[in-house]
Motif scaffolding. Sequence first.
Motif, PDB file in Angstrom:
ATOM      1  N   VAL A 177      25.407 116.139 -34.082  1.00  0.00           N
ATOM      2  CA  VAL A 177      26.533 116.176 -35.259  1.00  0.00           C
ATOM      3  C   VAL A 177      26.212 114.903 -36.054  1.00  0.00           C
ATOM      4  CG1 VAL A 177      28.830 115.479 -35.824  1.00  0.00           C
ATOM      5  CG2 VAL A 177      28.353 117.253 -33.982  1.00  0.00           C
ATOM      6  N   PHE A 178      25.753 113.602 -35.404  1.00  0.00           N
ATOM      7  CA  PHE A 178      25.611 112.518 -36.247  1.00  0.00           C
ATOM      8  C   PHE A 178      24.203 112.788 -37.008  1.00  0.00           C
ATOM      9  CE2 PHE A 178      22.692 108.668 -36.297  1.00  0.00           C
ATOM     10  CZ  PHE A 178      23.564 107.919 -37.170  1.00  0.00           C
ATOM     11  N   GLU A 179      22.871 113.327 -36.431  1.00  0.00           N
ATOM     12  CA  GLU A 179      21.953 113.445 -37.077  1.00  0.00           C
ATOM     13  C   GLU A 179      21.875 114.519 -38.464  1.00  0.00           C
ATOM     14  OE1 GLU A 179      19.289 115.350 -34.022  1.00  0.00           O
ATOM     15  OE2 GLU A 179      18.978 113.281 -33.021  1.00  0.00           O
ATOM     16  N   THR A 180      22.775 115.548 -38.177  1.00  0.00           N
ATOM     17  CA  THR A 180      23.132 116.563 -39.340  1.00  0.00           C
ATOM     18  C   THR A 180      24.055 115.921 -40.493  1.00  0.00           C
ATOM     19  OG1 THR A 180      23.422 118.508 -37.532  1.00  0.00           O
ATOM     20  CG2 THR A 180      24.257 118.835 -39.784  1.00  0.00           C
ATOM     21  N   ALA A 181      24.935 115.036 -40.123  1.00  0.00           N
ATOM     22  CA  ALA A 181      25.603 114.161 -40.967  1.00  0.00           C
ATOM     23  C   ALA A 181      24.568 113.266 -41.813  1.00  0.00           C
ATOM     24  CB  ALA A 181      26.604 113.251 -40.306  1.00  0.00           C
ATOM     25  N   ILE A 182      23.636 112.686 -41.289  1.00  0.00           N
ATOM     26  CA  ILE A 182      22.695 111.900 -41.909  1.00  0.00           C
ATOM     27  C   ILE A 182      21.661 112.806 -43.073  1.00  0.00           C
ATOM     28  CG2 ILE A 182      20.735 110.487 -41.882  1.00  0.00           C
ATOM     29  CD1 ILE A 182      23.606 109.048 -40.899  1.00  0.00           C
ATOM     30  N   ARG A 183      21.346 113.923 -42.422  1.00  0.00           N
ATOM     31  CA  ARG A 183      20.763 114.936 -43.151  1.00  0.00           C
ATOM     32  C   ARG A 183      21.414 115.326 -44.453  1.00  0.00           C
ATOM     33  NH1 ARG A 183      18.494 120.055 -40.522  1.00  0.00           N
ATOM     34  NH2 ARG A 183      17.155 120.316 -42.352  1.00  0.00           N
ATOM     35  N   GLY A 190      37.564 108.796 -41.649  1.00  0.00           N
ATOM     36  CA  GLY A 190      37.427 107.505 -42.403  1.00  0.00           C
ATOM     37  C   GLY A 190      36.049 106.667 -42.124  1.00  0.00           C
ATOM     38  N   VAL A 191      35.284 107.028 -41.732  1.00  0.00           N
ATOM     39  CA  VAL A 191      33.871 106.139 -41.422  1.00  0.00           C
ATOM     40  C   VAL A 191      33.122 106.751 -42.304  1.00  0.00           C
ATOM     41  CG1 VAL A 191      32.210 105.608 -39.505  1.00  0.00           C
ATOM     42  CG2 VAL A 191      34.813 106.185 -38.815  1.00  0.00           C
ATOM     43  N   GLN A 192      32.381 105.709 -43.101  1.00  0.00           N
ATOM     44  CA  GLN A 192      31.377 106.221 -43.885  1.00  0.00           C
ATOM     45  C   GLN A 192      29.958 106.597 -43.245  1.00  0.00           C
ATOM     46  OE1 GLN A 192      31.242 103.804 -47.420  1.00  0.00           O
ATOM     47  NE2 GLN A 192      33.592 104.008 -47.983  1.00  0.00           N
ATOM     48  N   TYR A 193      29.356 107.493 -43.774  1.00  0.00           N
ATOM     49  CA  TYR A 193      28.002 107.833 -43.221  1.00  0.00           C
ATOM     50  C   TYR A 193      27.183 106.779 -42.978  1.00  0.00           C
ATOM     51  CZ  TYR A 193      30.621 112.244 -43.797  1.00  0.00           C
ATOM     52  OH  TYR A 193      31.470 113.215 -43.701  1.00  0.00           O
ATOM     53  N   GLU A 194      26.975 105.831 -43.982  1.00  0.00           N
ATOM     54  CA  GLU A 194      26.093 104.682 -43.893  1.00  0.00           C
ATOM     55  C   GLU A 194      26.071 104.037 -42.923  1.00  0.00           C
ATOM     56  OE1 GLU A 194      27.625 105.967 -46.539  1.00  0.00           O
ATOM     57  OE2 GLU A 194      25.952 106.165 -48.050  1.00  0.00           O
ATOM     58  N   VAL A 195      27.551 103.641 -42.288  1.00  0.00           N
ATOM     59  CA  VAL A 195      27.567 103.248 -40.976  1.00  0.00           C
ATOM     60  C   VAL A 195      27.968 103.613 -39.777  1.00  0.00           C
ATOM     61  CG1 VAL A 195      28.376 101.053 -42.646  1.00  0.00           C
ATOM     62  CG2 VAL A 195      30.334 102.620 -41.767  1.00  0.00           C
ATOM     63  N   MET A 196      27.885 104.801 -39.826  1.00  0.00           N
ATOM     64  CA  MET A 196      28.372 105.829 -38.664  1.00  0.00           C
ATOM     65  C   MET A 196      27.393 105.711 -37.564  1.00  0.00           C
ATOM     66  SD  MET A 196      29.350 109.971 -38.550  1.00  0.00           S
ATOM     67  CE  MET A 196      30.589 109.685 -39.934  1.00  0.00           C
ATOM     68  N   ALA A 197      27.739 105.639 -36.432  1.00  0.00           N
ATOM     69  CA  ALA A 197      26.787 105.712 -35.312  1.00  0.00           C
ATOM     70  C   ALA A 197      27.139 107.158 -34.402  1.00  0.00           C
ATOM     71  CB  ALA A 197      27.322 104.640 -34.288  1.00  0.00           C
ATOM     72  N   PRO A 198      26.242 107.551 -33.487  1.00  0.00           N
ATOM     73  CA  PRO A 198      26.655 108.941 -32.759  1.00  0.00           C
ATOM     74  C   PRO A 198      27.652 108.525 -31.981  1.00  0.00           C
ATOM     75  CG  PRO A 198      24.131 108.289 -32.755  1.00  0.00           C
ATOM     76  CD  PRO A 198      24.986 107.059 -33.509  1.00  0.00           C
ATOM     77  N   GLU A 199      28.192 107.526 -31.318  1.00  0.00           N
ATOM     78  CA  GLU A 199      29.133 107.207 -30.436  1.00  0.00           C
ATOM     79  C   GLU A 199      30.399 107.329 -31.196  1.00  0.00           C
ATOM     80  OE1 GLU A 199      26.781 104.318 -30.722  1.00  0.00           O
ATOM     81  OE2 GLU A 199      25.776 105.747 -30.005  1.00  0.00           O
ATOM     82  N   ASP A 200      30.489 107.222 -32.654  1.00  0.00           N
ATOM     83  CA  ASP A 200      31.739 107.555 -33.427  1.00  0.00           C
ATOM     84  C   ASP A 200      32.146 108.924 -33.389  1.00  0.00           C
ATOM     85  OD1 ASP A 200      31.497 104.670 -34.003  1.00  0.00           O
ATOM     86  OD2 ASP A 200      30.519 104.871 -35.889  1.00  0.00           O
ATOM     87  N   VAL A 201      31.147 109.951 -33.280  1.00  0.00           N
ATOM     88  CA  VAL A 201      31.573 111.089 -33.145  1.00  0.00           C
ATOM     89  C   VAL A 201      32.745 111.384 -32.165  1.00  0.00           C
ATOM     90  CG1 VAL A 201      30.777 113.744 -32.802  1.00  0.00           C
ATOM     91  CG2 VAL A 201      29.265 111.983 -34.268  1.00  0.00           C
ATOM     92  N   VAL A 202      33.928 112.199 -32.664  1.00  0.00           N
ATOM     93  CA  VAL A 202      34.966 112.451 -31.618  1.00  0.00           C
ATOM     94  C   VAL A 202      34.996 113.802 -31.054  1.00  0.00           C
ATOM     95  CG1 VAL A 202      37.589 112.537 -31.677  1.00  0.00           C
ATOM     96  CG2 VAL A 202      36.384 110.902 -33.036  1.00  0.00           C
ATOM     97  N   VAL A 203      35.239 114.037 -29.795  1.00  0.00           N
ATOM     98  CA  VAL A 203      35.483 115.200 -29.183  1.00  0.00           C
ATOM     99  C   VAL A 203      36.756 115.671 -28.905  1.00  0.00           C
ATOM    100  CG1 VAL A 203      34.884 116.571 -27.100  1.00  0.00           C
ATOM    101  CG2 VAL A 203      33.090 114.836 -27.859  1.00  0.00           C
ATOM    102  N   ILE A 204      37.197 116.556 -29.497  1.00  0.00           N
ATOM    103  CA  ILE A 204      38.405 117.378 -29.363  1.00  0.00           C
ATOM    104  C   ILE A 204      38.487 118.817 -28.962  1.00  0.00           C
ATOM    105  CG2 ILE A 204      39.429 115.935 -31.428  1.00  0.00           C
ATOM    106  CD1 ILE A 204      39.003 118.674 -33.100  1.00  0.00           C
ATOM    107  N   ASP A 205      39.478 119.187 -28.239  1.00  0.00           N
ATOM    108  CA  ASP A 205      39.598 120.464 -27.923  1.00  0.00           C
ATOM    109  C   ASP A 205      40.177 121.550 -28.963  1.00  0.00           C
ATOM    110  OD1 ASP A 205      42.500 120.496 -28.287  1.00  0.00           O
ATOM    111  OD2 ASP A 205      42.772 120.323 -26.164  1.00  0.00           O
ATOM    112  N   LEU A 206      40.299 122.972 -28.848  1.00  0.00           N
ATOM    113  CA  LEU A 206      40.291 123.582 -30.000  1.00  0.00           C
ATOM    114  C   LEU A 206      42.073 123.659 -30.596  1.00  0.00           C
ATOM    115  CD1 LEU A 206      38.435 127.002 -28.807  1.00  0.00           C
ATOM    116  CD2 LEU A 206      37.908 125.450 -30.895  1.00  0.00           C
TER     117      LEU A 206
END
Length: 220
Positions: free
Chosen positions: A10-16, A45-61
Motif C-alpha cells: 500500500v505504501f509503495e503504491t501511494a508513493i508511485r 491526515g498523513v501526507q505522502y511525503e512523510v508517510m512510512a509503511p508502518e503508518d498504513v492502518v489495518v481494518i476489518d470490512l
Amino acid sequence: MDYREARERVFETAIRLNKANLIRLSAGNISCRTADGNLAITPSGVQYEVMAPEDVVVIDLEGNILDAREGLKPSSEFHLHTRILERLEDVNAVIHTHSYYALTFAVLGRELPPVCLELLVTGGPIPVAPYARPGTAAVGDHAADLLQRRPELKGCLLKNHGMVAVGATLAKAFSHAWDIETGAQIYYQAIQIAEPDKIPPADVDFIRQKYNLVSDRSSG
Ligand SMILES: [Zn+2]
C-alpha cells in the motif's frame, strides 16, 4: 497476523501515485485485501511525503481498527474501500484519487467516452457515480453499484469528488487509475478543439479481446 507485506505494498503504491501526480498531500487513498480477508489502508491526515509503511492502518470490512500505530486512523473515506471490497470478490485493491482531469469531468457529471485505448481498456464509457456526502457509506455503495452492474469497468468517477479505480492487485489498480486519468486528460484536450470520434464500435470487441479484457478486473 503479520501485515508487513500488505502495508509495504500500500505504501509503495501511494508513493508511485504521488510521483505520477495522481495523489497529492493527503488527498486520495489506497487499500488492498490482507491475507486474512481484512484490509490495509492509508491513514487519515498523513501526507505522502512523510508517510512510512508502518503508518498504513489495518481494518476489518466493518471499518474497525485491527492494527494501527498509536493515534492513527484509517482514511476518512474507508467506507468507499470496504463497500467495494465487500461486494466485489474479483477486486483486491482500491485506489481513490482527486486527480485533476478525472475530477474535472466528475464535477461536470460527464462520463468519459471510449475515444482512446486508455478509456476502452478500463471499460469505457467511464460513468459518474451519483453524488454522496464524502466519507459516508453511500460513496462506496454508489461506486459498487456501477462496478457490480458492469464487470468490464475498472473504475468510475465520483460526482463532485474524484475517481476510484479497482484491480485484482494494487499494480493493476494503479495502471487503471493512470489510464482513466490519462484518458480524461486526452478527452479534455480533444474537446477544446472539436468533438472527438469514438473508437469504431465494431472494434470494441476486437480490442477488448486483444487486451484480454474479460469480466474480471485483472486485465488492462
Ligand atoms: Zn476523496
